[in-house]
Design a protein around this motif. Structure first.
Motif, mmCIF file in Angstrom:
data_model
loop_
_atom_site.group_PDB
_atom_site.id
_atom_site.type_symbol
_atom_site.label_atom_id
_atom_site.label_comp_id
_atom_site.label_asym_id
_atom_site.label_seq_id
_atom_site.Cartn_x
_atom_site.Cartn_y
_atom_site.Cartn_z
ATOM 1 N N TYR B 36 -10.666 -9.201 -4.525
ATOM 2 C CA TYR B 36 -10.734 -10.640 -4.343
ATOM 3 C C TYR B 36 -11.225 -10.937 -2.929
ATOM 4 O O TYR B 36 -11.028 -10.153 -2.005
ATOM 5 C CB TYR B 36 -9.362 -11.285 -4.527
ATOM 6 N N PRO B 44 -7.707 -17.079 -2.903
ATOM 7 C CA PRO B 44 -8.541 -15.908 -3.207
ATOM 8 C C PRO B 44 -9.436 -16.163 -4.416
ATOM 9 O O PRO B 44 -9.084 -16.927 -5.319
ATOM 10 C CB PRO B 44 -7.517 -14.812 -3.513
ATOM 11 N N TYR B 87 -9.350 -8.450 -0.482
ATOM 12 C CA TYR B 87 -8.137 -7.814 -0.985
ATOM 13 C C TYR B 87 -8.463 -6.857 -2.125
ATOM 14 O O TYR B 87 -9.236 -7.177 -3.027
ATOM 15 C CB TYR B 87 -7.158 -8.861 -1.522
ATOM 16 N N LEU B 89 -6.658 -4.940 -5.216
ATOM 17 C CA LEU B 89 -5.459 -5.139 -6.022
ATOM 18 C C LEU B 89 -5.397 -4.117 -7.145
ATOM 19 O O LEU B 89 -6.346 -3.958 -7.905
ATOM 20 C CB LEU B 89 -5.471 -6.548 -6.616
ATOM 21 N N PHE B 92 -1.146 -4.181 -11.916
ATOM 22 C CA PHE B 92 -1.007 -5.573 -12.303
ATOM 23 C C PHE B 92 0.438 -5.966 -12.526
ATOM 24 O O PHE B 92 0.793 -7.124 -12.487
ATOM 25 C CB PHE B 92 -1.813 -5.854 -13.570
ATOM 26 N N LYS B 94 2.836 -5.743 -10.599
ATOM 27 C CA LYS B 94 3.490 -6.264 -9.415
ATOM 28 C C LYS B 94 2.590 -7.138 -8.552
ATOM 29 O O LYS B 94 3.052 -7.674 -7.563
ATOM 30 C CB LYS B 94 4.034 -5.110 -8.569
ATOM 31 N N PHE B 95 1.337 -7.243 -8.857
ATOM 32 C CA PHE B 95 0.436 -8.147 -8.136
ATOM 33 C C PHE B 95 0.481 -7.933 -6.625
ATOM 34 O O PHE B 95 0.587 -8.880 -5.871
ATOM 35 C CB PHE B 95 0.803 -9.607 -8.427
ATOM 36 N N TYR B 96 0.405 -6.707 -6.179
ATOM 37 C CA TYR B 96 0.482 -6.433 -4.747
ATOM 38 C C TYR B 96 -0.879 -6.603 -4.105
ATOM 39 O O TYR B 96 -1.765 -5.790 -4.285
ATOM 40 C CB TYR B 96 1.010 -5.019 -4.500
ATOM 41 N N PHE B 97 -1.065 -7.669 -3.309
ATOM 42 C CA PHE B 97 -2.337 -7.925 -2.639
ATOM 43 C C PHE B 97 -2.409 -7.279 -1.271
ATOM 44 O O PHE B 97 -3.484 -7.031 -0.745
ATOM 45 C CB PHE B 97 -2.566 -9.435 -2.485
ATOM 46 N N GLY B 98 -1.283 -7.029 -0.647
ATOM 47 C CA GLY B 98 -1.334 -6.492 0.704
ATOM 48 C C GLY B 98 -1.838 -7.525 1.692
ATOM 49 O O GLY B 98 -1.803 -8.722 1.421
ATOM 50 N N SER B 99 -2.325 -7.063 2.834
ATOM 51 C CA SER B 99 -2.802 -7.990 3.864
ATOM 52 C C SER B 99 -4.319 -8.070 3.909
ATOM 53 O O SER B 99 -4.880 -8.863 4.656
ATOM 54 C CB SER B 99 -2.275 -7.591 5.236
#
Lengths: 113, 107
Positions: B36, B44, B87, B89, B92, B94-99
């Motif tokens: 994204y 995003p 981003y 990713l 799915f 947990k949808f962890y995008f991080g920084s």
């Protein structure tokens, strides 16, 4: 037409107040989400609804309560606001479930004083 | 939980090709990899998604090696308007995008 819209765009309030953020999507999607983005740009999932049913509820304080009156709307109500709640809150939607592309709203910048 | 690791920031110049790599050592068999893009003060926006080998669309290419433990987003001939946070990713559930990776394109 805006696909995913949020209101308000900016929200400034005092600690202890209760506030709501509204989200609407006109894409006909079944699933909607709320994310929180902090000052370091970490984007974290908070909730997800599929056809008005809660399917994801991450570790979020009970002061946060999502409400989905229909599958096109997902509102976020926050009780007893705290300083740490200051962030940008994004609403998103996807067609069927989490395997589909997510479409994000413009965000609501919440500032708690 | 399949967490991701990306460089915090990258600099580039207009007209250059930019490659952003994301590590995801614990990716699961059924996980897709999605990238994204986020501009300041916006949400995003989906760029590209892939499962293995190479995917290309009008915006970018995504390269995924056979072990799928990493992926590389390739932006051809970037312009100033490509300055954004990118981003990676996976997982799915947990949808962890991080920084994300903050890309700064200079003239």
């Amino acid at each position: 037409d805006t696909a995913v819209s949020q209101t308000p765009k900016y929200l400034v309030t005092q600690m202890g107040n209760d506030k709501s953020i509204k989200c609407e999507q006109n894409l006909g999607h079944d699933t909607m989400y709320w994310y929180k983005q902090d000052s370091k740009k970490f984007l974290k999932i908070m909730f997800s609804y599929n056809n008005k049913e809660l399917i994801i509820n991450e570790t979020v304080p009970n002061r946060f309560s999502p409400k989905s009156p229909d599958k096109a709307h997902l509102n976020l109500h926050i009780n007893s606001l705290e300083l740490g709640d200051s962030a940008v809150y994004f609403c998103a939607s996807s067609n069927r479930d989490y395997t589909d592309t997510q479409y994000f709203g413009p965000g609501t910048r919440l500032t708690v004083l | 939980l399949a967490k991701t690791t990306q460089p915090i920031s990258m600099d580039s110049y207009e007209g250059q090709e930019v490659n952003i790599t994301c590590s995801h050592n614990n990716i699961a068999t059924n996980d897709y990899i999605t990238w994204y893009q986020q501009f300041p003060s916006q949400g995003p926006r989906f760029i590209i998604q892939g499962y293995k080998t190479k995917v290309t669309n009008e915006v970018a290419s995504l390269f995924i090696p056979a072990d799928r433990k990493s992926s590389t987003l390739s932006l051809p001939r970037v312009s100033l308007s490509d300055t954004a946070v990118y981003y990676c990713l996976v997982n799915f559930n947990k949808f962890y995008f991080g920084s994300g990776t903050k890309l700064n394109v200079k003239p």
